[in-house]
Enzyme design. Sequence first.
Site, short mmCIF file in Angstrom:
data_model
loop_
_atom_site.label_atom_id
_atom_site.label_comp_id
_atom_site.label_asym_id
_atom_site.label_seq_id
_atom_site.Cartn_x
_atom_site.Cartn_y
_atom_site.Cartn_z
N LYS A 483 0.84 -1.20 0.00
CA LYS A 483 0.00 0.00 0.00
C LYS A 483 0.87 1.25 0.00
O LYS A 483 2.06 1.18 0.33
CB LYS A 483 -0.89 -0.02 1.23
CG LYS A 483 -0.10 -0.06 2.52
CD LYS A 483 -0.98 -0.37 3.71
CE LYS A 483 -0.16 -0.35 4.98
NZ LYS A 483 -0.68 -1.22 6.00
N ARG A 582 -10.67 0.11 14.53
CA ARG A 582 -10.53 0.89 13.30
C ARG A 582 -11.67 0.47 12.37
O ARG A 582 -12.65 1.17 12.23
CB ARG A 582 -9.15 0.65 12.70
CG ARG A 582 -8.75 1.64 11.65
CD ARG A 582 -7.26 1.62 11.33
NE ARG A 582 -6.78 0.36 10.76
CZ ARG A 582 -5.53 0.17 10.33
NH1 ARG A 582 -4.63 1.14 10.43
NH2 ARG A 582 -5.16 -0.97 9.82
N TYR A 709 17.75 30.87 5.61
CA TYR A 709 16.61 31.76 5.90
C TYR A 709 16.59 32.16 7.37
O TYR A 709 16.85 31.34 8.25
CB TYR A 709 15.30 31.03 5.61
CG TYR A 709 14.97 30.94 4.14
CD1 TYR A 709 14.79 32.10 3.38
CD2 TYR A 709 14.82 29.70 3.52
CE1 TYR A 709 14.48 32.01 2.03
CE2 TYR A 709 14.51 29.60 2.18
CZ TYR A 709 14.33 30.77 1.45
OH TYR A 709 14.03 30.68 0.13
N MET A 758 13.15 24.63 0.94
CA MET A 758 12.24 23.77 0.18
C MET A 758 13.01 22.70 -0.60
O MET A 758 12.66 21.53 -0.60
CB MET A 758 11.40 24.61 -0.79
CG MET A 758 10.33 23.79 -1.50
SD MET A 758 9.42 24.75 -2.71
CE MET A 758 8.48 25.84 -1.69
C1 LIG Z 1 -0.01 -2.11 6.70
C2 LIG Z 1 -0.64 -3.31 7.16
C3 LIG Z 1 0.11 -4.45 7.50
C4 LIG Z 1 1.60 -4.48 7.53
O1 LIG Z 1 2.09 -3.94 8.72
P1 LIG Z 1 3.64 -3.91 9.05
O2 LIG Z 1 3.73 -3.40 10.43
O3 LIG Z 1 4.25 -2.96 8.09
O4 LIG Z 1 4.14 -5.27 8.88
C5 LIG Z 1 -0.58 -5.60 7.83
N1 LIG Z 1 -1.93 -5.62 7.86
C6 LIG Z 1 -2.68 -4.54 7.56
C7 LIG Z 1 -4.14 -4.63 7.61
C8 LIG Z 1 -2.06 -3.35 7.21
O5 LIG Z 1 -2.80 -2.28 6.92
#
Ligand SMILES: *Cc1c(COP(=O)(O)O)cnc(C)c1O
Length: 814
Positions: A483, A582, A709, A758
């Site tokens: 993701k 969640r 800056y 930046m």
């Molecule tokens: C991102 C995610 C993972 C992976 O988690 P890590 O800590 O990076 O191993 C596993 N399950 C779900 C549902 C996630 O969203």
Amino acid sequence: MNYTANQISKITGAKIIGNKEAIIKDFAFDTRHIYSAKNTAFIALKTTNNNGENYIPEAIEKGIKIIVAEKKTTDTPNITWIITNDSLAFLQNLAQFHAENKKIKTIGITGSNGKTIVKEWLYQCLNEKYKIVKSPKSFNSQLGLPLSLLKINDEHEIGLFEVGISKPQEMEIQQRTFSPEIGVLTHIGTAHLINFESTEQLIREKIKLFAHSQTIIFNGDQPLVLDIIQKTYPDKQLISYGLLHHNDIHLKTPLKELNLYAEVSCYGDILRFPVHQKNEATLTNALCVISVLKKLNFGNDEIVEKINVLKAIEMRLESVNGIRDNLIINDSYILDLDSLKIAYQFINEYNKPCKSLVITDFAEQNNESGLYQEVAALTNEQNFDKVFLIGTEIKKYKPLFKAKTFTFNDIDELIKNQILNKISNELILLKGARKFEIEKLKNHLELQKHDTVLEINLNKILHNINVHREFLEPKTKVMAMVKAYSYGLGGYEIAEFLQHHHIDYLGVAVADEGIDLRKNGISVPIIVMNPEQHSYNAVIDYNLEPNIYSFRVLDLFVEQLRASGYNGKYPIHIKIETGMHRLGFKENDIDELITKLNTLNVKVGSIFSHLSSADIPEEKGYTEYQLKVFRKISDKIIDGISYQPIRHILNSAGITNYPKHQYDMVRIGIGMIGISSNESITPLLQPAVSFKTVISQISEIKKGESIGYGRRHIAENNMRVATIPVGYADGIPRSIGMGIGYVGVGENLCPILGSVCMDMMMIDLKNISAQEGDNVIIFDKNPSLEDFANYCKTIPYEVLTSISRRVKRVYVKD
Ligand SMILES: *Cc1c(COP(=O)(O)O)cnc(C)c1O
């Protein structure tokens, strides 16, 4: 190697079905890496996780006509079968026969570290004087060794072979396959030590390779090694090398005092070499090479001359996005036949419709023994659309190449030519000897020219996955979480690599990410963790599998399924709320859920949940509570539906801390990148990402002058300041200015001065002898990604996903 099936049968006792006169010149054991089918036999090997027999149809599809297997598995016509009761032993026996019947001098190299570098350096030293055959890359396993030995042909005079073991008892088998005349033992370290009772056992196992050797050349710095070798082999010629003075060949100058030259004592003679690298491992490996050259009767002057020109060996393939949607694969460190074959294997991993090749003269060889004929034959089998031959030598062989072939004297001539502008959406392989500076062409072709790059090492990602797999049963599936642009590392590149390495599932957050992967040819199942309501039709169109976490989502999705006319049961994944609070179904939803699942047009592919605190030892109690809830609710669902979907709950930290709860699949994310919260795991992992840039300018700042800056840094003394082209728009938080964050220059850490801009920031060079154009590490080993996350007061996840798209991603395989 060149045997008929019949000869092979006589040597190994294997049974032939089919053409007894079929000629075999090579073996392939991985269908993904078949770069030439002609006279190649596919050998179906069984490993703990895989059975080569499953790949026989694919091998046949790729044009293979000869199969080595334990049984005949298909009736495809015109295939010659070599039937043996153990494919690996078959290969070892054949290799043993083959090597023994070729009268060459053999050098066998074993040890924990340095085998490959010693072998490659010896090759560089010996190849002008002798015809050499050597193990490709680090082919030194039970399988790699026999495959390497089978490369010996009648012309060869010296064979350099690496021999590796990872467990007790393996060396006996290796030694039966290969008994070198000269044995070389490199440094003994801790690699694979956990599989042995003690270092002593490890040494005793390794040196079994030398049972019938005449000479043993070994690193004598470790007293235990010295003692065991002297006691085991008192009657052999023993030559020791090392940094300590008791060795036959040793470094005279103490390591700490080394400056420009090193003096080496070689049986009393003193040899002087310029030193390029003062680290212990490099020097020890060089001493090893000197010892072998001495044994082969090289004169002292000759040795000095050879050692002076040793090149660092770098075997790595880089891929970067090119202009006009091209993909540039750059492999321009070594150019020889072996590395060309490896590159041809690698490019099979990418699914670009059209391929072109840029290849230069081979550096140190002329066309003795038909080198370029072989290059052309191999190249013709790869179906390149266009081939660019660069150099006065290779140019002469243009008629042998079947693709549209163009010739140039050098890289500049090609860069100036309009033909390059006509290439789009292709894979372009750059394969050049170093002196041709093919880098220039790479710079010309690549899409992003920003000096600030995020380098992702794909082999290390695979290594890290394998470290996690050690905690799992062989049958447990692995889902890789890709993701958020693969945690910021890239779009499809990582997914494509993981797909190639048989990952079972990919996980993305939103549908768009999954669509992107599908558009780039990713075909493994993809779960969308957070499918938003407007994306359901795209989810269905692109064959993505949604996470269903509530009745609302279930109803909307089913409605969309109906609207799209989908018939059949669509795979969905049921998320259970166990304590993260969640997303997910709660315990009191389950009865209704079961009723719906049993009537709707869906099939539960899996039931899963997510741990909130698998990485926090203090929360062990809570994690166990979550695991218990998961067990209870998922059992209940499975009872209520008439089939058994798979279950999964562990993320990376869960895999290492709660492996008992692996169920049927795990979901790895940050662990792939080399990060673990578990201190006993961290040393096993390899950081897979480095973020780096180069110095744009160095300024001498006087006491009292201000930097950046708002004049937020005032020089307390005269100082040297470097400006580097990376700023908050690249993903460096502005909050780590003012001396809070550091970057690495060489071995040193340099504080960030004043405010981060930046696109740039300034760092204190102190008295480091850096120059403009030198590399700067934002994170890699020192500082590490974790260190950098600490400067930013956040976690590695956020650091990675904040690195902006304008930073060029470079993917490396080594
Ligand atoms: C991102 C995610 C993972 C992976 O988690 P890590 O800590 O990076 O191993 C596993 N399950 C779900 C549902 C996630 O969203």
